[in-house]
Design an enzyme around this catalytic site. Structure first.
Site, PDB file in Angstrom:
ATOM      1  N   ASP A  78       1.071  -1.116   0.041  1.00 56.57           N
ATOM      2  CA  ASP A  78      -0.074  -0.042   0.097  1.00 56.57           C
ATOM      3  C   ASP A  78       0.898   1.359  -0.120  1.00 56.57           C
ATOM      4  O   ASP A  78       1.893   0.998   0.318  1.00 56.57           O
ATOM      5  CB  ASP A  78      -0.951  -0.073   1.121  1.00 56.57           C
ATOM      6  CG  ASP A  78      -2.132   1.023   1.037  1.00 56.57           C
ATOM      7  OD1 ASP A  78      -2.315   1.870   0.063  1.00 56.57           O
ATOM      8  OD2 ASP A  78      -2.999   0.780   1.617  1.00 56.57           O
TER       9      ASP A  78
HETATM   10  C1  BGC Z   1      -4.967   3.601   0.169  1.00 61.32           C
HETATM   11  C2  BGC Z   1      -4.874   2.595  -1.108  1.00 61.32           C
HETATM   12  C3  BGC Z   1      -4.676   3.296  -2.495  1.00 61.32           C
HETATM   13  C4  BGC Z   1      -3.505   3.849  -2.393  1.00 61.32           C
HETATM   14  C5  BGC Z   1      -3.373   4.726  -3.467  1.00 61.32           C
HETATM   15  C6  BGC Z   1      -3.634   4.466  -0.126  1.00 61.32           C
HETATM   16  O1  BGC Z   1      -3.719   5.281   0.965  1.00 61.32           O
HETATM   17  O2  BGC Z   1      -4.717   2.828   1.258  1.00 61.32           O
HETATM   18  O3  BGC Z   1      -6.348   2.090  -1.032  1.00 61.32           O
HETATM   19  O4  BGC Z   1      -4.997   2.433  -3.408  1.00 61.32           O
HETATM   20  O5  BGC Z   1      -3.478   4.914  -1.330  1.00 61.32           O
HETATM   21  O6  BGC Z   1      -4.072   5.798  -3.752  1.00 61.32           O
END
Ligand code: BGC
Length: 773
Positions: A310
C-alpha cells in the site's frame, strides 16, 4: 523549468540506461524472454524496477540538481550530469523516459521506465467506485472524467454477482481507454466494526459474500485486459493508526473470516496484483510477512500474480522483498537503499529480486502499455452512466414500508424535500475511493426528471443555504470532502411545506473516507441534535396533517437509527452512495420504475455496544498500538445469532415492493459437493427480484465453538412477475463447511448432520433440510 522531482527521477533511470548503452543492445522487455531481460539487469536496475517512481520525492524541490546521493552512477555519467548547465539540459539528456509528468495525470503511481531494457512506465490508479485520475490536464487538451459508480458496500447489497460484473466491465473499459494498466481495487476487508472509516469501500461483514463479490468485480475489470489490485491484504479493519497498529487475531478467525474473501477471490479469479496492507498482523507488518505473502498466498492458494505495498508503507525494503512483496509503491529512497545494501552485504539473495521481477514481468507483459494498446481517452461515459443508474437501484435496501408507502402512489405530485442532502446528494466517499466525475444528479433533479415537483419555497431555502455554506467550506482534498452542517428547521416552516405537498422526504447523509474512523458521537454514528429535532418536527407535522414521511439514508455504512425510528417514518430506504446518477436512481425506486431488491451486507444493531468488537475498536491497549480481535470468528451475524442478541435489522435483510414464498428445499450430496435447490414464487402484486441466502448449521465439533449458522451460498432470482416462480440452485463444496482447528492447525470437517436453510435474511429462515456428512 521542469519540476525537479521529475527531473531527478528521469535522470536516474536514464542514467542507468546510458551506463549500459555502449556495446550490443540489451535484451528488450516485450520481445526477449523475461529471464534474459532479468539476466541483463544490474542490481540497481533491479531495485529500480521493484521500487515505484516517487522514491526521489523526498528531495527538497529547491535543492541543486545533484545525483551524488545515489551510488548507482558511474563517475562518467555523474560528470555528464554535473556538467549540465541547467535542469532543462539534463532533462533533455534523459527525455527518452516516459516519466515526464506521468502519462495519466492523477493516477496513484507508476514505476520507473528503464529505456535500456525497453521497460516502460506502467500506470496504477485507484479505486473501487470508478477510476480516479485527474479530469483536466494543464498541458493537454480534453477532459478525462470517469464514471462514479455505486460504492462497494452498495454493490454487495445487490447480492447480484452478474450486476457487479456488468458494472466493473464498464469501469474496466474506462481503465483501458484512459491508458491505465492496473486499477487499485477491489478493496475487500471485512466490516469488523461499523465505525471503520472505509467500510463503504469494502463489501461486507461476511467473507463469502465478500469473496464472491470480489471475484465478480475482478472478472469484470480483467475482461478488459487490464489488471486489478485486490486490497488490503490483510486484516486491515480500521483506519486509526493504520500504518502501525498490530492486529492480534487468532489463526482461526483469520482463516475463516479475514482471509477467506481473499482466498475465494484468488482461487476464483486470479487478480493480476494484490496490495499488502499497512498494519501488523500478530507482530509482523503485512508487507514483511513471509507466511502471508509466500507460504499462504502462493504456496497454498496458488496465486500467480504479484504483490505491491500500500502507498508509503515504509517498512524495510529488503524485508519486504524477502517476504514476497514484489513491488514497493510509490517507493522511497530508503527502501531502495535497503534492497541494494542487503544484497551487497549478502543478507538478501539477489535471486529473490529475480523472482519478484519475474512475477511482475509475467503480469506486466499483458498490460496495455506493454502491448502498445492505442487507447482512445474516450470511454463510453454515456453508456456507463446508465449502467451506474440501473446498478444503484438494485442496491437500495428498503428497511421500512408501512402501509405500502412506497412505491409512491400516482397521487403524489409534489414533495417537501428536507435535508441538505436532498439538494447536495453524496455520491461516493473521500480518499482513494473518490472518483472525478463530470456531474452528479441530485435528488431534486432526479425527482424533477421523474415529473415530481418540489415545494419551491423549501427548495429555495435549502438551495440558498447549501450554496452559501458550500462556498464557505475549505476546498475538497484527497483526505476530506467537507460536508455542511444540517440546516435547522422551525415548526412553522415545516408545517407550511407539509401543507403544500403530498408527502415529505428527509435525506440523512454521512461522508467517510480513508485515514480516519467514524466516531460513536452525535453528527457521526449518532444523529446530531439538529437532525434529531428536524426529523421530529417533520414526522409530527406530516402525521398531524395525515401525510407520510419517507427517510432516505445517503451513506456508505450505517448509523444509529433508533431516534429516526422513534418518529415512526412511514418508509426508510437505504440509498447508499449510488454514484453520479444517484438522484435518478432514487427517483426510479421511489416511483416504482425499479423495485428495490437490495439486502443488507451487514448487521444493523440496535446499539453500537451490541457489536462484538465494540470494546476493542480501534485499540485494546491504552498506548494505542494493538487491537485484539477477541471476538474470534464471532463477527457480525455470527455473533448476534450465537449470543442471541436481537439486531435492529439482521444481516441479509431488505423488503421489496412484492413478497416471495419459498418452498421445496432439496439437498443432494455427491463427490464432495452439495447441491441445494429451492422454489421461490412471487406471491405479491408487483414484479421483483429476491436475494436468496443459504445458511448452514454445522454439528457440534470437539473444542470448536461454531456460530449458530453461516452463509454458505446465495443467488438472486431473475425479475419475477406476480405469480411467477424460479428454481434457485446453488452448489456448496463440502470443504467450505470445515472449521479451522487450532489444535491441529488444519481444517476440520465435523462428521454429522448439517442443517441447510434457505432464508430471506439471517433471521428469516424460510425452509430447511438436513444432510449427513
Ligand atoms: C490507500 C490505497 C490506495 C492508495 C493509492 C492508499 O492511501 O490505502 O487503498 O490504493 O493509497 O491511492
Amino acid at each position: 523549468m521542469k519540476n525537479p522531482f521529475i527531473y531527478y527521477s528521469t535522470v536516474i533511470t536514464t542514467a542507468m540506461g546510458l551506463l549500459h548503452s555502449c556495446g550490443q543492445q540489451a535484451p528488450q522487455f516485450g520481445s526477449a524472454p523475461i529471464d534474459d531481460v532479468i539476466g541483463a539487469m544490474t542490481l540497481e536496475e533491479k531495485a529500480t524496477f521493484l521500487v515505484g517512481s516517487e522514491r526521489l520525492k523526498e528531495t527538497p524541490p529547491d535543492s541543486p540538481p545533484s545525483v551524488t546521493r545515489y551510488p548507482m552512477f558511474s563517475k562518467e555519467l555523474q560528470a555528464k550530469l554535473d556538467s549540465c548547465k541547467s535542469q532543462e539540459e539534463a532533462f533533455n539528456l534523459v527525455q527518452a523516459t516516459s516519466l515526464v509528468k506521468g502519462r495519466v495525470q492523477g493516477a496513484a503511481g507508476q514505476n520507473f521506465a528503464i529505456p535500456r531494457l525497453g521497460i516502460p512506465s506502467f500506470i496504477y490508479a485507484d479505486g473501487p467506485a470508478g477510476l480516479r485520475i485527474d479530469p483536466l490536464r494543464d498541458d493537454e487538451e480534453g477532459e478525462f472524467y470517469c464514471t462514479a459508480f455505486p460504492i462497494e458496500s452498495a454493490l454487495s447489497a445487490s447480492w447480484d454477482t452478474d450486476l457487479v460484473q456488468r458494472v466493473t466491465a464498464a469501469m474496466g473499459q474506462e481503465v483501458r481507454e484512459y491508458g491505465v494498466d492496473v486499477l487499485l481495487a477491489p478493496a475487500i476487508n471485512i466490516h469488523r466494526n461499523p465505525l471503520c472509516g472505509r467500510n463503504f469501500e469494502y463489501f461486507s461483514e461476511d467473507p463469502l459474500l465478500t469473496g464472491r463479490m470480489a471475484s465478480a468485480y475482478i472478472n469484470g475489470i480483467q475482461s478488459n485486459n487490464v489488471g486489478v489490485s485486490l486490497k488490503h491484504f490483510a486484516v486491515n479493519n480500521q483506519e486509526t493508526h493504520r500504518n502501525g497498529v498490530d492486529a492480534q487475531v487468532s489463526m482461526r478467525a483469520m482463516r475463516e473470516i479475514y482471509l477467506r474473501g481473499f482466498e475465494i477471490a484468488v482461487k476464483e479469479s486470479q487478480p493480476w496484483t494484490i496490495m499488502s496492507s499497512y498494519n501488523k498482523i500478530n507482530g509482523t507488518f503485512a508487507s514483511e510477512n513471509h507466511w502471508l505473502l509466500t507460504e499462504l498466498l502462493r504456496d497454498e492458494w496458488g496465486y500467480q500474480g504479484f504483490v505491491m505495498t500500500d502507498w508509503w508503507a515504509q517498512e524495510n525494503g529488503a524485508r519486504q522483498m524477502a517476504a514476497g512483496n514484489d513491488l514497493i509503491m510509490p517507493g522511497t529512497q530508503r527502501q531502495f537503499d535497503n534492497i541494494i545494501e542487503a544484497v551487497r552485504k549478502g543478507e538478501l539473495d539477489e535471486k529473490v529480486l529475480d523472482t519478484n521481477i519475474r512475477r511482475m514481468m509475467n503480469i506486466l507483459s499483458k498490460t496495455s502499455t506493454a502491448t502498445n494498446y492505442k487507447y482512445s481517452n474516450q470511454p463510453d461515459l454515456k453508456a456507463h452512466a446508465q449502467v451506474a443508474r440501473q446498478a444503484a437501484t438494485e442496491c437500495m435496501v428498503l428497511l421500512e414500508n408501512r402501509q405500502q408507502t412506497l412505491p409512491l402512489s400516482e397521487k403524489v405530485k409534489r414533495i417537501a424535500a428536507f435535508g441538505n442532502a436532498s439538494y447536495d446528494i453524496l455520491v461516493g466517499g473521500s480518499g482513494s475511493g473518490n472518483v472525478n466525475r463530470k456531474y452528479k444528479v441530485s435528488l431534486e433533479e432526479g425527482l424533477q426528471n421523474a415529473g415530481i415537483a418540489l415545494d419551491e419555497a423549501l427548495a429555495k431555502s435549502y438551495g440558498d443555504y447549501v450554496k452559501g455554506e458550500l462556498a464557505k467550506l475549505p476546498q475538497e482534498n484527497f483526505w476530506t470532502i467537507p460536508v455542511i452542517a444540517e440546516l435547522p428547521l422551525d415548526k412553522a416552516q415545516v408545517q407550511r411545506a407539509v401543507a403544500n405537498t403530498d408527502l415529505a422526504v428527509v435525506t440523512i447523509c454521512r461522508m467517510a473516507g480513508e485515514g480516519g474512523d467514524r466516531k460513536n458521537q452525535p453528527g457521526d454514528f449518532q444523529l446530531s441534535e439538529v437532525e434529531t429535532s428536524n426529523i421530529n418536527l417533520i414526522c409530527s407535522a406530516a402525521h398531524a396533517a395525515g401525510k407520510r414521511v419517507v427517510v432516505l439514508l445517503n451513506m456508505g455504512n450505517i448509523i444509529d437509527l433508533t431516534p429516526v425510528l422513534a418518529c415512526k417514518p412511514d418508509a426508510v430506504l437505504h440509498v447508499w452512495m449510488g454514484g453520479q446518477e444517484t438522484g435518478n436512481s432514487i427517483a426510479d425506486v421511489l416511483t416504482g420504475k425499479a423495485s428495490p431488491s437490495g439486502k443488507l451486507p451487514m448487521t444493523w444493531a440496535k446499539h453500537y455496544e451490541d457489536y462484538s468488537s465494540a470494546n476493542d475498536f480501534p485499540f485494546s491497549d491504552e498506548a494505542g498500538e494493538t487491537v485484539q480481535y477477541k471476538e474470534g470468528v464471532m463477527v457480525g451475524y455470527r455473533h448476534f445469532d450465537t449470543r442471541a442478541i436481537k439486531p435492529l435489522y439482521p444481516f441479509g435483510y431488505g423488503l421489496s415492493y412484492t413478497t416471495f414464498l419459498y418452498s421445496d428445499i432439496k439437498a443432494h450430496s455427491e463427490a464432495g459437493s452439495i447441491t441445494l435447490t429451492v422454489e421461490v414464487r412471487n406471491n405479491g402484486q408487483r414484479a421483483g427480484r429476491e436475494a436468496v441466502q443459504f445458511y448452514v448449521s454445522a454439528p457440534a465439533s470437539d473444542g470448536i465453538e461454531k456460530p449458530v449458522k453461516e452463509l454458505k451460498a446465495f443467488a438472486k432470482t431473475p425479475l419475477l412477475q406476480p405469480g411467477e416462480s424460479a428454481t434457485v440452485k446453488v452448489t456448496i463444496s463440502a470443504s467450505d463447511l470445515a472449521s479451522w482447528d487450532e489444535s491441529t492447525n488444519g481444517w476440520n470437517l465435523a462428521k454429522g448432520t448439517y442443517r441447510m436453510m434457505a432464508a430471506a435474511s439471517a433471521d428469516d429462515i424460510r425452509c430447511a433440510t438436513e444432510i449427513e456428512l
